[in-house]
Design a protein around this motif. Structure first.
Motif, PDB file in Angstrom:
ATOM      1  N   HIS A  68     -34.916  34.888 -66.741  1.00 57.13           N
ATOM      2  CA  HIS A  68     -34.184  33.814 -66.056  1.00 57.13           C
ATOM      3  C   HIS A  68     -34.485  33.880 -64.549  1.00 57.13           C
ATOM      4  N   PRO A  69     -35.728  33.630 -64.173  1.00 55.44           N
ATOM      5  CA  PRO A  69     -36.124  33.831 -62.767  1.00 55.44           C
ATOM      6  C   PRO A  69     -35.392  32.925 -61.783  1.00 55.44           C
ATOM      7  N   TYR A  70     -35.052  31.694 -62.176  1.00 54.06           N
ATOM      8  CA  TYR A  70     -34.365  30.791 -61.241  1.00 54.06           C
ATOM      9  C   TYR A  70     -32.937  31.277 -60.967  1.00 54.06           C
ATOM     10  N   PHE A  71     -32.245  31.690 -62.019  1.00 52.31           N
ATOM     11  CA  PHE A  71     -30.900  32.252 -61.850  1.00 52.31           C
ATOM     12  C   PHE A  71     -30.966  33.534 -61.018  1.00 52.31           C
ATOM     13  N   TYR A  72     -31.984  34.353 -61.274  1.00 50.70           N
ATOM     14  CA  TYR A  72     -32.148  35.610 -60.539  1.00 50.70           C
ATOM     15  C   TYR A  72     -32.368  35.343 -59.051  1.00 50.70           C
ATOM     16  N   ARG A  73     -33.225  34.381 -58.750  1.00 50.36           N
ATOM     17  CA  ARG A  73     -33.552  34.091 -57.345  1.00 50.36           C
ATOM     18  C   ARG A  73     -32.341  33.505 -56.610  1.00 50.36           C
ATOM     19  N   ARG A  74     -31.526  32.729 -57.320  1.00 46.80           N
ATOM     20  CA  ARG A  74     -30.416  32.042 -56.676  1.00 46.80           C
ATOM     21  C   ARG A  74     -29.201  32.958 -56.479  1.00 46.80           C
ATOM     22  N   HIS A  75     -28.888  33.797 -57.475  1.00 51.02           N
ATOM     23  CA  HIS A  75     -27.603  34.505 -57.473  1.00 51.02           C
ATOM     24  C   HIS A  75     -27.702  35.995 -57.147  1.00 51.02           C
ATOM     25  N   LEU A  76     -28.830  36.649 -57.391  1.00 53.99           N
ATOM     26  CA  LEU A  76     -28.925  38.082 -57.128  1.00 53.99           C
ATOM     27  C   LEU A  76     -29.499  38.322 -55.742  1.00 53.99           C
ATOM     28  N   THR A  77     -28.676  38.923 -54.876  1.00 55.03           N
ATOM     29  CA  THR A  77     -29.057  39.129 -53.484  1.00 55.03           C
ATOM     30  C   THR A  77     -29.082  40.619 -53.164  1.00 55.03           C
TER      31      THR A  77
END
Length: 253
Positions: A68-77
């Motif tokens: 889930h790369p888009y979710f990862y890029r958006r939510h995991l900081t």
């Protein structure tokens, strides 16, 4: 950190030829293990659970980044990553401190150089904590295994989709296969090392199987994981091993 905190206590017990309960101050009541033994049991429980929880966080991150790369890029900081480690350690410390508050019993095991939570004998108040501890460990092992298997599936799919340009030794899909082999080895090692302690806790609670030698073997298996895992990562990430894997893959193809 666990090895640095626990090993000197064991070495001191052997050097003075005394048990952990004899080395430290006595317990609050007769028959209760000493303060040093209780601390040792807490550290053993904590450093068995906390790294497992951190491994789950790493497995989740790997699964999200691949699947889930888009979710990862958006939510995991980075901020979330910085908070996650101390939060996991704090939760594990609170949970492992329950035996010090009366839910569970720290116990000195033969030959007197190590202590852990009592896993057999006693009533529900004494055996509730080891069953809860083993259940939590079992759930973490299942979750880590599921995340890693899913990550391996994504890596395999990525390797199959990569175009084959140039010589096989430099094909881009080999990087995914390297990660897949490493992830598979570490998952198998972690599962094999964690299961004996979970099984012993259930056997002690429900089958009344009190066997200190078997308990010691289970704790040794759990310790082996933290010793061997870094070496597996170091050795199997070397260029020599990667070249070996690539030759095997070429022959299989």
């Amino acid at each position: 950190l666990g090895k640095c905190l626990l090993s000197p206590i064991v070495l001191a017990a052997y050097a003075y030829n005394r048990s952990l309960s004899e080395l430290g101050p006595g317990g609050r009541s007769e028959g209760e293990p000493g303060v040093l033994c209780q601390l040792f049991a807490f550290l053993m429980a904590f450093f068995g659970l906390a790294p497992t929880l951190l491994l789950l966080a790493m497995a989740l991150e790997c699964w999200l980044s691949l699947g889930h790369p888009y979710f990862y890029r958006r939510h995991l900081t980075r901020r979330l990553g910085a908070v996650l480690g101390p939060a996991a350690a704090g939760l594990c410390a609170l949970f492992c401190a329950l035996p010090l508050l009366g839910f569970g019993v720290p116990m000195q095991y033969c030959p007197g150089t190590w202590c852990f939570i009592r896993m057999a004998g006693g009533g529900p108040r004494q055996l509730g904590f080891p069953v809860l501890y083993a259940s939590l460990m079992g759930l973490l092992v299942l979750a880590i295994g599921a995340c890693n298997v899913s990550s391996m599936r994504h890596l395999y799919s990525m390797a199959r989709r990569q175009p084959h340009r140039g010589p096989p030794a430099t094909a881009p899909h080999m990087e995914e296969l390297d990660h897949l082999v490493l992830l598979g080895l570490m998952t198998a090692l972690f599962t094999i090392c964690s299961l004996p302690l979970i099984i012993r806790a259930y056997m002690g609670a429900f089958a009344a199987d009190f066997n200190e030698n078997a308990d010691l073997s289970a704790l040794r298996f759990l310790s082996v994981n933290s010793i061997v895992d870094p070496w597996v990562f170091i050795i199997f990430r070397t260029s020599v091993f990667r070249m070996f894997v690539r030759r095997v893959c070429r022959r299989l193809n």
